[in-house]
Design an enzyme around this catalytic site. Structure first.
Site, PDB file in Angstrom:
ATOM      1  N   TRP A  21       2.021 -14.828   1.921  1.00 13.54           N
ATOM      2  CA  TRP A  21       2.547 -14.415   3.239  1.00 13.54           C
ATOM      3  C   TRP A  21       1.409 -14.404   4.268  1.00 13.54           C
ATOM      4  O   TRP A  21       0.305 -13.974   3.938  1.00 13.54           O
ATOM      5  CB  TRP A  21       3.127 -13.002   3.088  1.00 13.54           C
ATOM      6  CG  TRP A  21       3.618 -12.335   4.322  1.00 13.54           C
ATOM      7  CD1 TRP A  21       4.513 -12.809   5.214  1.00 13.54           C
ATOM      8  CD2 TRP A  21       3.255 -11.015   4.784  1.00 13.54           C
ATOM      9  NE1 TRP A  21       4.739 -11.870   6.199  1.00 13.54           N
ATOM     10  CE2 TRP A  21       3.983 -10.768   5.952  1.00 13.54           C
ATOM     11  CE3 TRP A  21       2.391 -10.020   4.307  1.00 13.54           C
ATOM     12  CZ2 TRP A  21       3.872  -9.576   6.673  1.00 13.54           C
ATOM     13  CZ3 TRP A  21       2.280  -8.830   5.004  1.00 13.54           C
ATOM     14  CH2 TRP A  21       3.022  -8.616   6.182  1.00 13.54           C
ATOM     15  N   GLN A  27      -2.289 -18.753   8.706  1.00 16.98           N
ATOM     16  CA  GLN A  27      -3.629 -18.241   9.046  1.00 16.98           C
ATOM     17  C   GLN A  27      -4.762 -19.127   8.511  1.00 16.98           C
ATOM     18  O   GLN A  27      -5.791 -19.274   9.151  1.00 16.98           O
ATOM     19  CB  GLN A  27      -3.783 -16.815   8.478  1.00 16.98           C
ATOM     20  CG  GLN A  27      -5.109 -16.136   8.846  1.00 16.98           C
ATOM     21  CD  GLN A  27      -5.362 -14.854   8.016  1.00 16.98           C
ATOM     22  OE1 GLN A  27      -4.542 -14.460   7.175  1.00 16.98           O
ATOM     23  NE2 GLN A  27      -6.486 -14.237   8.254  1.00 16.98           N
ATOM     24  N   ASP A  49       3.566 -15.633  -5.762  1.00 18.65           N
ATOM     25  CA  ASP A  49       4.684 -15.104  -4.967  1.00 18.65           C
ATOM     26  C   ASP A  49       4.705 -15.739  -3.582  1.00 18.65           C
ATOM     27  O   ASP A  49       3.678 -15.817  -2.901  1.00 18.65           O
ATOM     28  CB  ASP A  49       4.526 -13.585  -4.816  1.00 18.65           C
ATOM     29  CG  ASP A  49       5.734 -12.977  -4.120  1.00 18.65           C
ATOM     30  OD1 ASP A  49       6.747 -12.750  -4.804  1.00 18.65           O
ATOM     31  OD2 ASP A  49       5.678 -12.760  -2.888  1.00 18.65           O
ATOM     32  N   TYR A  54       8.282 -17.605   4.753  1.00 20.15           N
ATOM     33  CA  TYR A  54       6.860 -17.514   5.116  1.00 20.15           C
ATOM     34  C   TYR A  54       6.425 -18.791   5.844  1.00 20.15           C
ATOM     35  O   TYR A  54       6.656 -19.909   5.355  1.00 20.15           O
ATOM     36  CB  TYR A  54       5.971 -17.298   3.886  1.00 20.15           C
ATOM     37  CG  TYR A  54       6.169 -15.968   3.177  1.00 20.15           C
ATOM     38  CD1 TYR A  54       6.899 -14.920   3.739  1.00 20.15           C
ATOM     39  CD2 TYR A  54       5.609 -15.748   1.921  1.00 20.15           C
ATOM     40  CE1 TYR A  54       7.076 -13.708   3.079  1.00 20.15           C
ATOM     41  CE2 TYR A  54       5.784 -14.531   1.255  1.00 20.15           C
ATOM     42  CZ  TYR A  54       6.525 -13.527   1.848  1.00 20.15           C
ATOM     43  OH  TYR A  54       6.689 -12.330   1.176  1.00 20.15           O
ATOM     44  N   GLN A 176      10.703  -5.644  -5.635  1.00 23.18           N
ATOM     45  CA  GLN A 176       9.446  -5.952  -4.935  1.00 23.18           C
ATOM     46  C   GLN A 176       9.323  -5.097  -3.674  1.00 23.18           C
ATOM     47  O   GLN A 176       9.786  -5.479  -2.601  1.00 23.18           O
ATOM     48  CB  GLN A 176       9.352  -7.441  -4.588  1.00 23.18           C
ATOM     49  CG  GLN A 176       7.964  -7.763  -4.064  1.00 23.18           C
ATOM     50  CD  GLN A 176       7.727  -9.221  -3.754  1.00 23.18           C
ATOM     51  OE1 GLN A 176       7.334  -9.554  -2.651  1.00 23.18           O
ATOM     52  NE2 GLN A 176       7.925 -10.088  -4.715  1.00 23.18           N
ATOM     53  N   TRP A 204       3.900  -5.132  -3.231  1.00 26.12           N
ATOM     54  CA  TRP A 204       3.207  -5.923  -2.204  1.00 26.12           C
ATOM     55  C   TRP A 204       2.280  -5.054  -1.337  1.00 26.12           C
ATOM     56  O   TRP A 204       2.469  -3.854  -1.230  1.00 26.12           O
ATOM     57  CB  TRP A 204       4.150  -6.741  -1.365  1.00 26.12           C
ATOM     58  CG  TRP A 204       5.268  -6.111  -0.592  1.00 26.12           C
ATOM     59  CD1 TRP A 204       6.546  -5.892  -1.032  1.00 26.12           C
ATOM     60  CD2 TRP A 204       5.252  -5.680   0.786  1.00 26.12           C
ATOM     61  NE1 TRP A 204       7.308  -5.363  -0.024  1.00 26.12           N
ATOM     62  CE2 TRP A 204       6.543  -5.222   1.099  1.00 26.12           C
ATOM     63  CE3 TRP A 204       4.279  -5.655   1.778  1.00 26.12           C
ATOM     64  CZ2 TRP A 204       6.893  -4.724   2.367  1.00 26.12           C
ATOM     65  CZ3 TRP A 204       4.618  -5.171   3.044  1.00 26.12           C
ATOM     66  CH2 TRP A 204       5.906  -4.704   3.325  1.00 26.12           C
ATOM     67  N   PRO A 206      -0.977  -4.119  -1.728  1.00 24.58           N
ATOM     68  CA  PRO A 206      -1.710  -3.019  -2.370  1.00 24.58           C
ATOM     69  C   PRO A 206      -2.939  -2.583  -1.567  1.00 24.58           C
ATOM     70  O   PRO A 206      -3.417  -1.463  -1.734  1.00 24.58           O
ATOM     71  CB  PRO A 206      -2.118  -3.599  -3.732  1.00 24.58           C
ATOM     72  CG  PRO A 206      -2.072  -5.086  -3.555  1.00 24.58           C
ATOM     73  CD  PRO A 206      -0.980  -5.343  -2.555  1.00 24.58           C
ATOM     74  N   GLU A 296     -13.016 -11.132  -6.131  1.00 25.59           N
ATOM     75  CA  GLU A 296     -13.388  -9.708  -6.116  1.00 25.59           C
ATOM     76  C   GLU A 296     -12.211  -8.853  -6.609  1.00 25.59           C
ATOM     77  O   GLU A 296     -12.372  -8.004  -7.502  1.00 25.59           O
ATOM     78  CB  GLU A 296     -13.772  -9.287  -4.688  1.00 25.59           C
ATOM     79  CG  GLU A 296     -14.060  -7.799  -4.587  1.00 25.59           C
ATOM     80  CD  GLU A 296     -14.485  -7.336  -3.190  1.00 25.59           C
ATOM     81  OE1 GLU A 296     -14.664  -8.192  -2.290  1.00 25.59           O
ATOM     82  OE2 GLU A 296     -14.638  -6.110  -3.025  1.00 25.59           O
TER      83      GLU A 296
HETATM   84  P1  NDP Z   1      -2.856  -7.092   0.685  1.00 31.74           P
HETATM   85  O1  NDP Z   1      -2.562  -5.672   0.979  1.00 31.74           O
HETATM   86  O2  NDP Z   1      -3.578  -7.419  -0.600  1.00 31.74           O
HETATM   87  O3  NDP Z   1      -3.669  -7.671   1.919  1.00 31.74           O
HETATM   88  C1  NDP Z   1      -4.267  -8.933   1.824  1.00 31.74           C
HETATM   89  C2  NDP Z   1      -5.222  -9.170   2.966  1.00 31.74           C
HETATM   90  O4  NDP Z   1      -6.276  -8.198   2.952  1.00 31.74           O
HETATM   91  C3  NDP Z   1      -5.915 -10.505   2.782  1.00 31.74           C
HETATM   92  O5  NDP Z   1      -5.134 -11.575   3.261  1.00 31.74           O
HETATM   93  C4  NDP Z   1      -7.204 -10.292   3.554  1.00 31.74           C
HETATM   94  O6  NDP Z   1      -6.914 -10.434   4.952  1.00 31.74           O
HETATM   95  C5  NDP Z   1      -7.527  -8.832   3.247  1.00 31.74           C
HETATM   96  N1  NDP Z   1      -8.377  -8.719   2.040  1.00 31.74           N
HETATM   97  C6  NDP Z   1      -8.023  -9.004   0.763  1.00 31.74           C
HETATM   98  N2  NDP Z   1      -9.049  -8.788  -0.073  1.00 31.74           N
HETATM   99  C7  NDP Z   1     -10.074  -8.363   0.670  1.00 31.74           C
HETATM  100  C8  NDP Z   1     -11.394  -7.979   0.344  1.00 31.74           C
HETATM  101  N3  NDP Z   1     -11.838  -8.010  -0.906  1.00 31.74           N
HETATM  102  N4  NDP Z   1     -12.195  -7.580   1.361  1.00 31.74           N
HETATM  103  C9  NDP Z   1     -11.733  -7.542   2.651  1.00 31.74           C
HETATM  104  N5  NDP Z   1     -10.487  -7.917   3.012  1.00 31.74           N
HETATM  105  C10 NDP Z   1      -9.650  -8.308   2.022  1.00 31.74           C
HETATM  106  O7  NDP Z   1      -1.523  -7.905   0.582  1.00 31.74           O
HETATM  107  P2  NDP Z   1      -0.604  -8.700   1.644  1.00 31.74           P
HETATM  108  O8  NDP Z   1      -0.239  -7.830   2.764  1.00 31.74           O
HETATM  109  O9  NDP Z   1      -1.228 -10.014   1.918  1.00 31.74           O
HETATM  110  O10 NDP Z   1       0.682  -8.921   0.745  1.00 31.74           O
HETATM  111  C11 NDP Z   1       0.518  -9.574  -0.527  1.00 31.74           C
HETATM  112  C12 NDP Z   1       1.721 -10.386  -0.857  1.00 31.74           C
HETATM  113  O11 NDP Z   1       2.853  -9.552  -1.023  1.00 31.74           O
HETATM  114  C13 NDP Z   1       2.159 -11.409   0.196  1.00 31.74           C
HETATM  115  O12 NDP Z   1       1.388 -12.573   0.191  1.00 31.74           O
HETATM  116  C14 NDP Z   1       3.576 -11.669  -0.235  1.00 31.74           C
HETATM  117  O13 NDP Z   1       3.583 -12.560  -1.332  1.00 31.74           O
HETATM  118  C15 NDP Z   1       4.020 -10.276  -0.690  1.00 31.74           C
HETATM  119  N6  NDP Z   1       4.755  -9.580   0.386  1.00 31.74           N
HETATM  120  C16 NDP Z   1       6.075  -9.315   0.182  1.00 31.74           C
HETATM  121  C17 NDP Z   1       6.827  -8.712   1.138  1.00 31.74           C
HETATM  122  C18 NDP Z   1       8.265  -8.460   0.872  1.00 31.74           C
HETATM  123  O14 NDP Z   1       8.993  -8.078   1.805  1.00 31.74           O
HETATM  124  N7  NDP Z   1       8.743  -8.657  -0.316  1.00 31.74           N
HETATM  125  C19 NDP Z   1       6.264  -8.317   2.444  1.00 31.74           C
HETATM  126  C20 NDP Z   1       4.864  -8.598   2.558  1.00 31.74           C
HETATM  127  C21 NDP Z   1       4.137  -9.193   1.541  1.00 31.74           C
HETATM  128  P3  NDP Z   1      -7.985 -10.905   6.039  1.00 31.74           P
HETATM  129  O15 NDP Z   1      -9.178 -11.480   5.329  1.00 31.74           O
HETATM  130  O16 NDP Z   1      -7.253 -11.905   6.863  1.00 31.74           O
HETATM  131  O17 NDP Z   1      -8.281  -9.662   6.800  1.00 31.74           O
END
Ligand code: NDP
Length: 329
Positions: A21, A27, A49, A54, A176, A204, A206, A296
């Protein structure tokens, strides 16, 4: 990597799943998306996932292309249906027409013959439940969908859905929802309802979309290339900012850093490990804008946090973590 059973089913999923997502098809460019998928595979992630909605369907195509050449049996491909994917009145929702068409379109974009877990992305009150569940049952019988899940459904919607699933022999095995140290609304109702039905949680955000990585501070500019900086000015950013980009929340997150350090973890690893402490969680879906983040974060798999660490986290985030079950969905 460690693997867990998805609810009561026989399907094994990786404790950490890779989601796309916001990132794939939007992005990040396709070469980075592919590098993230390959970093996931190299780390033992088998569960991927995505959703038809998306990046206006591009995310599924990017994932399908990134997995080209990978043995199909070695991964679990999960996608979703509900949100609009076109301009027409039938291009959305959980009607039989849209679900059948959406599933075929997802299969084409993912370049596969079957979806491992097909989620109803949201509850659809406008469609009779028997229509939705019969369509899911038919997709399962046709071999196009192996297992079924729901996303952001309330406990009541899940219990009613489970009754239809039982009646029509649909393997409903996944829920989910959003779940993190800051967003715990599923604990009171959704998790107990799912536990009764043998449905596992595939959670989702975390990291609360990066907030729990500790990289944001209100007295510093938004880190370049971060999700918040890419979204700055948009309604999406306003929601994220209004919810968590506040000094007191970010300072509380900062107070978790020494705890993570004592446990030999980084803050992102602590956040992912925290959701995996809940035995009802089958998998945590992480997002990544760079392969390094995957490398990481996957180190959180298999980590056991002491009861004392869990209690200190509760104390630090008390007052900031959302617990109200009525916020589900
Ligand atoms: P996270 O809470 O894991 O956030 C991920 C984002 O955090 C990354 O894209 C990055 O963004 C930042 N990040 C990750 N690791 C690090 C790190 N080690 N250090 C610093 N920044 C970090 O999860 P998402 O919000 O991306 O959601 C995960 C998945 O869940 C989605 O891809 C989708 O598959 C699912 N989802 C499902 C939904 C639903 O309605 N069912 C709704 C939303 C998500 P950046 O570097 O750009 O700052």
């Amino acid at each position: 990597m460690k693997y867990r059973k998805l609810g009561k089913s026989g399907l094994m999923v990786s404790e950490i799943a890779c989601g796309n997502w916001i990132t794939h098809g939007a992005q990040v460019d396709d070469s980075i998306a592919q590098a993230c998928v390959h970093a996931s595979l190299d780390s033992g992630i088998t569960t991927f996932d995505t959703a038809d909605v998306y990046a206006e369907t591009r995310a599924e195509s990017v994932l399908g292309n990134s997995l080209k050449g990978i043995r199909r049996e070695s991964v679990e491909l999960c996608t979703k249906v509900f949100h609009p994917t076109g301009p027409g009145p039938n291009d959305k929702g959980l009607s039989r027409k849209h679900m059948m068409e959406a599933c075929h379109a997802s299969l084409r974009r993912l370049q596969t013959d079957y979806i491992d877990v097909y989620y109803a992305h949201r509850f659809d009150a406008a469609v009779p439940p028997e229509e939705t569940w019969l369509a899911l049952s038919d997709l399962v019988r046709q071999g196009k969908v192996l297992y079924v899940g729901v996303s952001e459904w309330t406990a009541e919607q899940i219990s009613q859905g489970a009754a239809w699933a039982r009646e029509l022999k649909v393997p409903l095995v996944a829920s989910q929802p959003q779940y993190s140290m800051l967003w715990r609304v599923i604990e009171a109702e959704v998790i107990p309802a799912c536990e009764r039905e043998g449905i596992g949680q595939v959670v989702w955000s975390p990291l609360a979309q990066g907030i729990l990585s500790g990289k944001y501070a209100t007295d510093k500019p938004l880190p370049e290339g971060s999700r918040a900086s890419s979204a700055a000015g948009s309604p999406f950013f306003e929601r994220l900012a209004g919810q968590w980009m506040r000094q007191e929340v970010l300072q509380a997150v900062e107070r978790l850093r020494p705890l993570a350090h004592e446990a030999g973890l980084t803050l992102p690893q602590l956040a992912v490990a925290w959701v995996l402490q809940n035995p009802q969680v089958s998998s945590a879906i992480i997002g990544a804008s760079k392969p390094e983040q995957i490398k990481e974060n996957v180190k959180a798999a298999g980590i056991r946090l002491d009861a004392e660490v869990m209690e200190r986290i509760n104390d630090i985030l008390s007052g900031f973590a959302e617990l109200d079950p009525s916020k589900t969905g």
